[in-house]
Design a protein around this motif. Structure first.
Motif, PDB file in Angstrom:
ATOM      1  N   UNK A 293      35.210  -8.611  77.186  1.00 20.85           N
ATOM      2  CA  UNK A 293      35.402  -8.502  74.958  1.00 20.85           C
ATOM      3  C   UNK A 293      35.394 -10.249  74.892  1.00 20.85           C
ATOM      4  N   UNK A 294      35.345 -10.055  73.407  1.00 17.30           N
ATOM      5  CA  UNK A 294      35.054 -11.770  72.566  1.00 17.30           C
ATOM      6  C   UNK A 294      36.147 -12.086  71.755  1.00 17.30           C
ATOM      7  N   UNK A 295      36.390 -13.052  71.383  1.00 20.83           N
ATOM      8  CA  UNK A 295      36.832 -14.065  70.366  1.00 20.83           C
ATOM      9  C   UNK A 295      35.876 -13.276  69.064  1.00 20.83           C
ATOM     10  N   UNK A 296      36.789 -13.406  67.209  1.00 16.01           N
ATOM     11  CA  UNK A 296      35.808 -12.488  66.702  1.00 16.01           C
ATOM     12  C   UNK A 296      35.146 -13.529  66.369  1.00 16.01           C
ATOM     13  N   UNK A 297      35.449 -15.116  66.640  1.00 16.95           N
ATOM     14  CA  UNK A 297      34.489 -16.385  66.642  1.00 16.95           C
ATOM     15  C   UNK A 297      33.513 -15.939  67.065  1.00 16.95           C
TER      16      UNK A 297
ATOM     17  N   UNK B 174      25.406  -4.350  79.650  1.00 20.54           N
ATOM     18  CA  UNK B 174      26.457  -5.099  79.273  1.00 20.54           C
ATOM     19  C   UNK B 174      25.929  -6.648  78.451  1.00 20.54           C
ATOM     20  N   UNK B 175      26.150  -7.168  77.854  1.00 18.18           N
ATOM     21  CA  UNK B 175      25.496  -7.960  77.091  1.00 18.18           C
ATOM     22  C   UNK B 175      26.600  -9.167  76.265  1.00 18.18           C
ATOM     23  N   UNK B 176      26.543 -10.414  76.498  1.00 16.40           N
ATOM     24  CA  UNK B 176      27.630 -11.244  76.187  1.00 16.40           C
ATOM     25  C   UNK B 176      27.163 -12.556  75.886  1.00 16.40           C
ATOM     26  N   UNK B 177      28.406 -13.258  75.973  1.00  9.52           N
ATOM     27  CA  UNK B 177      27.558 -15.210  75.684  1.00  9.52           C
ATOM     28  C   UNK B 177      28.098 -15.425  77.576  1.00  9.52           C
ATOM     29  N   UNK B 178      27.956 -17.063  77.256  1.00 11.74           N
ATOM     30  CA  UNK B 178      28.448 -17.321  78.313  1.00 11.74           C
ATOM     31  C   UNK B 178      30.122 -17.296  78.233  1.00 11.74           C
ATOM     32  N   UNK B 179      30.333 -17.613  77.117  1.00 10.39           N
ATOM     33  CA  UNK B 179      32.408 -17.389  76.759  1.00 10.39           C
ATOM     34  C   UNK B 179      32.812 -16.476  77.196  1.00 10.39           C
ATOM     35  N   UNK B 180      32.025 -15.468  77.453  1.00  9.54           N
ATOM     36  CA  UNK B 180      32.246 -14.117  77.211  1.00  9.54           C
ATOM     37  C   UNK B 180      32.077 -13.665  78.877  1.00  9.54           C
ATOM     38  N   UNK B 181      31.562 -14.057  79.379  1.00 11.23           N
ATOM     39  CA  UNK B 181      30.849 -14.223  80.794  1.00 11.23           C
ATOM     40  C   UNK B 181      31.813 -14.490  81.550  1.00 11.23           C
TER      41      UNK B 181
ATOM     42  N   UNK C 136      27.863  -1.536  74.442  1.00  7.52           N
ATOM     43  CA  UNK C 136      27.071  -2.775  75.291  1.00  7.52           C
ATOM     44  C   UNK C 136      27.797  -4.222  75.380  1.00  7.52           C
ATOM     45  N   UNK C 137      28.033  -3.863  73.646  1.00  5.87           N
ATOM     46  CA  UNK C 137      28.231  -5.580  72.993  1.00  5.87           C
ATOM     47  C   UNK C 137      29.930  -5.718  74.043  1.00  5.87           C
ATOM     48  N   UNK C 138      31.245  -6.999  73.740  1.00  8.53           N
ATOM     49  CA  UNK C 138      32.135  -7.492  73.917  1.00  8.53           C
ATOM     50  C   UNK C 138      32.861  -6.341  73.025  1.00  8.53           C
ATOM     51  N   UNK C 139      34.555  -5.786  73.339  1.00  2.00           N
ATOM     52  CA  UNK C 139      35.715  -5.731  72.480  1.00  2.00           C
ATOM     53  C   UNK C 139      35.780  -6.827  71.346  1.00  2.00           C
ATOM     54  N   UNK C 140      35.999  -6.470  70.155  1.00  2.00           N
ATOM     55  CA  UNK C 140      36.197  -8.120  69.142  1.00  2.00           C
ATOM     56  C   UNK C 140      38.146  -7.958  69.731  1.00  2.00           C
TER      57      UNK C 140
ATOM     58  N   UNK D 240      13.345   5.461  69.011  1.00  2.00           N
ATOM     59  CA  UNK D 240      12.373   5.910  69.589  1.00  2.00           C
ATOM     60  C   UNK D 240      12.224   5.375  71.201  1.00  2.00           C
ATOM     61  N   UNK D 241      12.653   4.381  71.344  1.00  2.00           N
ATOM     62  CA  UNK D 241      12.907   3.431  72.312  1.00  2.00           C
ATOM     63  C   UNK D 241      13.191   4.118  74.231  1.00  2.00           C
ATOM     64  N   UNK D 242      13.841   5.721  73.721  1.00  2.00           N
ATOM     65  CA  UNK D 242      14.568   6.412  74.793  1.00  2.00           C
ATOM     66  C   UNK D 242      15.459   5.385  75.563  1.00  2.00           C
ATOM     67  N   UNK D 243      16.169   4.545  75.314  1.00  2.00           N
ATOM     68  CA  UNK D 243      17.244   3.607  75.666  1.00  2.00           C
ATOM     69  C   UNK D 243      18.631   5.188  76.158  1.00  2.00           C
ATOM     70  N   UNK D 244      19.121   4.434  77.264  1.00  2.81           N
ATOM     71  CA  UNK D 244      20.722   5.700  77.385  1.00  2.81           C
ATOM     72  C   UNK D 244      21.466   4.840  77.239  1.00  2.81           C
ATOM     73  N   UNK D 245      21.535   3.327  76.311  1.00  7.52           N
ATOM     74  CA  UNK D 245      22.692   3.258  75.826  1.00  7.52           C
ATOM     75  C   UNK D 245      22.367   2.665  74.593  1.00  7.52           C
ATOM     76  N   UNK D 246      23.851   2.686  73.650  1.00  7.20           N
ATOM     77  CA  UNK D 246      23.603   2.855  72.296  1.00  7.20           C
ATOM     78  C   UNK D 246      24.619   0.980  71.987  1.00  7.20           C
ATOM     79  N   UNK D 247      23.993   0.272  70.611  1.00  4.74           N
ATOM     80  CA  UNK D 247      24.101  -0.758  71.238  1.00  4.74           C
ATOM     81  C   UNK D 247      26.141  -0.649  70.551  1.00  4.74           C
TER      82      UNK D 247
END
Length: 555
Positions: A200-204, A183-190, A243-247, A233-240
């Motif tokens: 989740x995150x607000x769209x702004x 999970x990748x998020x900002x401070x407010x989202x955390x 890991x992003x919050x829902x908008x 080519x990095x072989x990560x198990x995740x797609x972008x």
């Protein structure tokens, strides 16, 4: 004697009428708080975490604040998780104490809550919820390689402070933690995630993580695909996208306060679970709400630790500009933003020095009084600052191409060096980078703004920074009485909008009809001499940038 008695009776009658109105207001407010109809907004700003409670008329009822400061740790500007939670809990506790002092009531329930924070940055977690690396804030200018490559890949300006730039830079650096990201998020989202369980995150706020498609009000799908191909080519198990919050957009419910979340926010244990939360937003979105600047052709300038100017645009820009970021309003409409990392930090440091000198002279002076005195002194200065020059770069500044900053004050032997010019110079310096970027948007692109509103700490002293901003923009600038309320009030308004809006009522209509009805604010026209003086100062400021660059290189 009779006339005196009559006058006395009238005055006494007015006095008692005032007292009864005050008692009624307090009683009504107590009922609103006791019945759970108040709304809470909390914003985690760069130097202060502020909690604001508002009533049914959207006016502030109580507040509490916790001062904090980011730290430079191993070359990274950061706050620890302990900093975040202790500050959040302290601001809430002080707000609750303010309620007890004013209204003799405890907060147990609320109509809605909203959380906001500094936009952008990088908080990456693994599947167990463990923070993988220290929080990397917006202030870091360590992602130039990633930002440049992504801008080229997307043909869309990606600033260094955006979350996607931090992620891709970590990938380019070969940082091991990137393979573990869940999970990748900002401070407010955390904060929102921890208190509700919702990712989740607000769209702004989301628009400061990754580009938004204004047609879908969601992340730009084609750019998501381009990024996934770029790192395949990095072989990560995740797609972008995973890991992003829902908008979400303003007005949508973004979850409810869990029992665990209630205890974590209010350590006294009095706050109940089940309170609805609005989408978490960034300080740009809350600034728009707090200044009634969400409609097309409105704009605002938020000036505090950092400074940014925004205009809600009628159409997209004709090309990519490094100085102009594209973000959205809390409803998902396109806005152009010029963001500068540095604004008041150097001014605050100088004010602290003057306060220390006053104390050495046996004079006790609080900071609000000191700032007011120093700012008003600037009005006596020469329009161009008298040949003085200052750079307020506590950190790097992407608009002027500096990865690191060194606060710097320079003067020529023949400069007119006195306090008025000193203060005016530092106030102009705090807005010079902003002016550089806004010139691109307003003059080169012809973006129209019918109304610009200033808010934030820089505008607390009436008529000073407002006039200098008007000179910088060569346009009228409004400041409302609520200019000092800031983003905590803004996110409270967004939470209130979610809880109270009528079916089909837009955010702009809600703000116009229920918050700012009849409030024009104070308008200040640019003084032609000040405009000319600021332009002269900016020419010297631009010529002198190599001096600032040399200071960063050799100090």
């Amino acid at each position: 004697m009779t006339n005196s008695l009559k006058k006395s009776n009238i005055d006494l009658s007015d006095f008692w009428r005032y007292q009864m109105n005050q008692i009624k207001h307090t009683t009504d407010t107590t009922d609103i708080i006791r019945s759970g109809k108040a709304v809470l907004g909390i914003e985690l700003g760069s130097t202060r975490i502020k909690a604001v409670l508002i009533g049914e008329d959207n006016a502030p009822l109580a507040s509490g604040a916790h001062d904090w400061e980011n730290r430079l740790q191993d070359g990274i500007w950061t706050y620890t998780l302990d900093d975040i939670w202790s500050g959040l809990q302290d601001s809430y506790a002080k707000m609750a104490q303010d309620v007890r002092t004013k209204y003799r009531v405890e907060i147990t329930n609320l109509a809605a809550i909203g959380f906001s924070g500094m936009m952008h940055g990088y908080m990456a977690f693994d599947k167990s919820g463990r923070l993988l690396v220290p929080f990397r804030t917006w202030r870091n200018t360590i992602t130039q390689q990633a930002a440049s490559q992504l801008t080229g890949l997307f043909q869309y300006h990606i600033p260094q402070r955006w979350s996607i730039a931090h992620l891709y830079q970590a990938v380019l650096n070969g940082e091991a933690h990137t393979a573990q990201i869940d999970y990748l998020v900002t401070l407010a989202g955390y904060i929102h995630w921890q208190l509700t369980g919702e990712r989740v995150l607000g769209v702004g706020e989301a628009s400061g993580m990754f580009p938004i498609d204004i047609k879908t009000k969601d992340y730009h799908a084609h750019m998501i695909e381009l990024f996934d191909r770029q790192i395949a080519d990095r072989g990560f198990s995740w797609k972008l996208g995973d890991i992003l919050p829902k908008v979400l957009v303003a007005g949508e419910q973004a979850g409810v306060l869990t029992a665990e979340g209630a205890g974590r926010l209010d350590i006294s244990g009095k706050l109940q679970a089940g309170i609805p939360l609005c989408p978490p937003e960034g300080d740009a979105g809350t600034g728009m709400a707090a200044t009634n600047s969400v409609a097309v052709r409105t704009g605002n300038v938020s000036a505090g630790t950092s400074v940014f100017g925004m205009v809600v645009m009628e159409k997209e820009l004709s090309k990519v500009y490094d100085e102009i970021d594209l973000v959205t309003t809390p409803e998902g409409n396109l806005a152009g933003m010029v963001h500068c990392n540095n604004c008041t930090s150097d001014l605050n440091a100088w004010a602290g020095l003057f306060q220390e000198f006053a104390e050495c002279c046996g004079i006790s002076m609080d900071m609000d009084r000191l700032f007011g005195m120093l700012y008003r002194k600037a009005l006596e200065g020469d329009p161009d600052g008298g040949g003085l020059l200052a750079y307020n770069y506590l950190s790097g500044e992407h608009v002027t191409g500096l990865e690191e900053g060194r606060p710097l004050f320079v003067r020529r032997p023949d400069s007119r060096f006195h306090l008025a010019n000193f203060m005016r110079t530092h106030l102009m310096a705090s807005l010079s980078v902003l002016k550089t970027g806004l010139n691109r948007m307003l003059k080169e692109e012809g973006v129209k703004a019918d109304r610009i509103t200033g808010h934030g700490g820089l505008f607390k002293t009436k008529g000073v920074a407002q006039g200098i901003l008007a000179a910088a923009m060569d346009a009228p600038v409004y400041v409302m009485e609520t200019a000092g309320e800031g983003g905590a009030w803004g996110i409270a308004l967004l939470a209130a909008y979610m809880a109270r809006r009528q079916e089909g009522e837009s955010l702009g209509d809600y703000l116009e009809n229920h918050v700012f009805a009849g409030q024009e604010g104070t308008r200040m026209e640019p003084d032609p001499e000040d405009v000319k003086g600021f332009d002269t100062f900016l020419e010297a400021y631009t010529r002198g940038l190599p001096v600032e660059r040399a200071a960063a290189a050799y100090m």
